[in-house]
Design an enzyme around this catalytic site. Structure first.
Site, PDB file in Angstrom:
ATOM      1  N   GLU A 102       2.115  22.419   4.393  1.00  0.00           N
ATOM      2  CA  GLU A 102       2.464  22.742   5.539  1.00  0.00           C
ATOM      3  C   GLU A 102       2.585  21.650   6.396  1.00  0.00           C
ATOM      4  O   GLU A 102       3.237  20.088   5.709  1.00  0.00           O
ATOM      5  CB  GLU A 102       0.796  22.754   6.816  1.00  0.00           C
ATOM      6  CG  GLU A 102       0.187  21.966   7.868  1.00  0.00           C
ATOM      7  CD  GLU A 102      -0.866  21.804   7.665  1.00  0.00           C
ATOM      8  OE1 GLU A 102      -0.820  21.713   9.068  1.00  0.00           O
ATOM      9  OE2 GLU A 102      -1.580  22.342   7.058  1.00  0.00           O
ATOM     10  N   GLU A 106       1.119  16.850  15.545  1.00  0.00           N
ATOM     11  CA  GLU A 106      -0.481  16.918  16.226  1.00  0.00           C
ATOM     12  C   GLU A 106      -1.267  15.873  17.455  1.00  0.00           C
ATOM     13  O   GLU A 106      -0.287  15.134  17.447  1.00  0.00           O
ATOM     14  CB  GLU A 106      -1.664  16.951  15.392  1.00  0.00           C
ATOM     15  CG  GLU A 106      -2.024  18.484  13.963  1.00  0.00           C
ATOM     16  CD  GLU A 106      -3.381  18.068  13.251  1.00  0.00           C
ATOM     17  OE1 GLU A 106      -3.964  18.828  13.574  1.00  0.00           O
ATOM     18  OE2 GLU A 106      -2.974  17.754  12.549  1.00  0.00           O
ATOM     19  N   TRP A 194      -8.166  22.949  19.081  1.00  0.00           N
ATOM     20  CA  TRP A 194     -10.229  22.718  18.349  1.00  0.00           C
ATOM     21  C   TRP A 194     -10.696  21.248  18.582  1.00  0.00           C
ATOM     22  O   TRP A 194     -10.075  20.651  19.146  1.00  0.00           O
ATOM     23  CB  TRP A 194      -9.644  23.083  17.170  1.00  0.00           C
ATOM     24  CG  TRP A 194      -8.894  22.244  15.680  1.00  0.00           C
ATOM     25  CD1 TRP A 194      -7.736  22.127  16.132  1.00  0.00           C
ATOM     26  CD2 TRP A 194      -9.284  21.286  15.302  1.00  0.00           C
ATOM     27  NE1 TRP A 194      -6.719  21.660  14.542  1.00  0.00           N
ATOM     28  CE2 TRP A 194      -7.509  20.970  14.817  1.00  0.00           C
ATOM     29  CE3 TRP A 194     -10.750  20.427  15.036  1.00  0.00           C
ATOM     30  CZ2 TRP A 194      -8.192  19.951  13.839  1.00  0.00           C
ATOM     31  CZ3 TRP A 194     -10.401  19.739  14.154  1.00  0.00           C
ATOM     32  CH2 TRP A 194      -9.241  19.250  13.282  1.00  0.00           C
ATOM     33  N   THR A 204     -12.609  13.212  10.675  1.00  0.00           N
ATOM     34  CA  THR A 204     -12.713  13.556  11.853  1.00  0.00           C
ATOM     35  C   THR A 204     -12.106  13.343  13.034  1.00  0.00           C
ATOM     36  O   THR A 204     -11.429  13.330  14.127  1.00  0.00           O
ATOM     37  CB  THR A 204     -12.320  15.079  11.791  1.00  0.00           C
ATOM     38  OG1 THR A 204     -11.897  16.263  10.312  1.00  0.00           O
ATOM     39  CG2 THR A 204     -11.646  15.718  12.506  1.00  0.00           C
TER      40      THR A 204
END
Length: 266
Positions: A102, A106, A194, A204
């Protein structure tokens, strides 16, 4: 294969719900991979929305994947993020779900003035791969051009034409495993929104900001004004049969969900 394309999101057919997708990448440029479908074309923009899921006590966002794959090339997206409140996560990525390679940009609501650049090799979490950069403004207030320039030898992350960072493949060699920990597998371009703040994962939530503020009527949105994909002709089977002159490469809205690459056709 890969498709050289410029997407201006001027047709509602640029994105289609997964349940309605025929599997032909030349019919639709983007696939919204979750239900309910929170992705749409509005006023010439790709809009990914996140609404509150009372049962889960967190937001449910959106993911749109480009229907064509890419292995090396240059991808530019003009984006206004959803970083208007802590906890929101906006992403622009190239990812292979099977291999776990990946490359991403972000943005989190905890600080809308910064963008995170990151890469993963075989889904190995290495916090040393992440670097943050000042945008020079609020990413949720203004559009900026974000570019991933990916070659067999290097990755560059570019903001409004200025290179923020370059990682050379030669510098990723791990002598213990005798491998270059450099993303090399063909993947899909994606955009996503999200809920990181109410994800239930402490690390997170701390990263995104917590808790994410919600009411029953709250909607968070990210916007993509345009998308340009330039395939590396040496490493891609370039598909020249895309429907129309304007195509779209889409988004991964991964609010804690993951999508198998097999769900969309190459």
């Amino acid at each position: 294969g890969c498709s050289n394309q410029v997407v201006n999101f001027d047709s509602s057919s640029d994105v289609i719900a997964i349940r309605d997708y025929s599997g032909n990448p030349n019919t639709n440029a983007l696939v919204s991979v979750f239900e309910p479908n929170n992705a749409a074309i509005e006023d010439g923009k790709l809009v990914l929305s996140m609404t509150y899921n009372a049962d889960e006590k967190k937001g449910f966002g959106a993911t749109t994947d480009v229907t064509h794959s890419i292995q090396y090339g240059r991808v530019t997206a003009r984006i206004k993020t959803a970083a208007v409140a802590k906890g929101t996560v906006t992403a622009f990525i190239i990812r292979n779900d099977q291999i776990g390679d990946e490359i991403d940009f972000e943005w989190v609501g905890l600080d809308p003035t910064k963008v995170e650049t990151n890469y993963f090799y075989h889904d190995i979490l290495d916090y040393g791969n992440s670097e943050y950069y000042k945008i020079g403004g609020d990413s949720s207030a203004d559009y900026h051009d974000y570019t991933i320039d990916w070659s067999p030898d290097a990755i560059s992350w570019i903001l409004d034409g200025k290179t923020l960072r370059t990682v050379n493949r030669a510098d990723t060699y791990d002598s213990k495993t005798k491998a270059y920990k450099f993303p090399a597998a063909a993947g899909r371009v994606a955009f996503s929104i999200w809920d990181g703040g109410n994800s239930g994962a402490d690390g997170t939530a701390e990263w995104a900001g917590t808790p994410t503020p919600w009411t029953s009527s709250t909607v968070y949105k990210m916007y993509v004004e345009s998308l340009q994909i330039e395939c590396n002709a040496d490493t891609n089977q370039v598909d020249t049969s895309s429907a129309g002159d304007v195509s779209t490469t889409a988004s991964v809205s991964n609010e804690g969900n993951t999508t198998s690459e097999s769900e969309t056709s190459t």
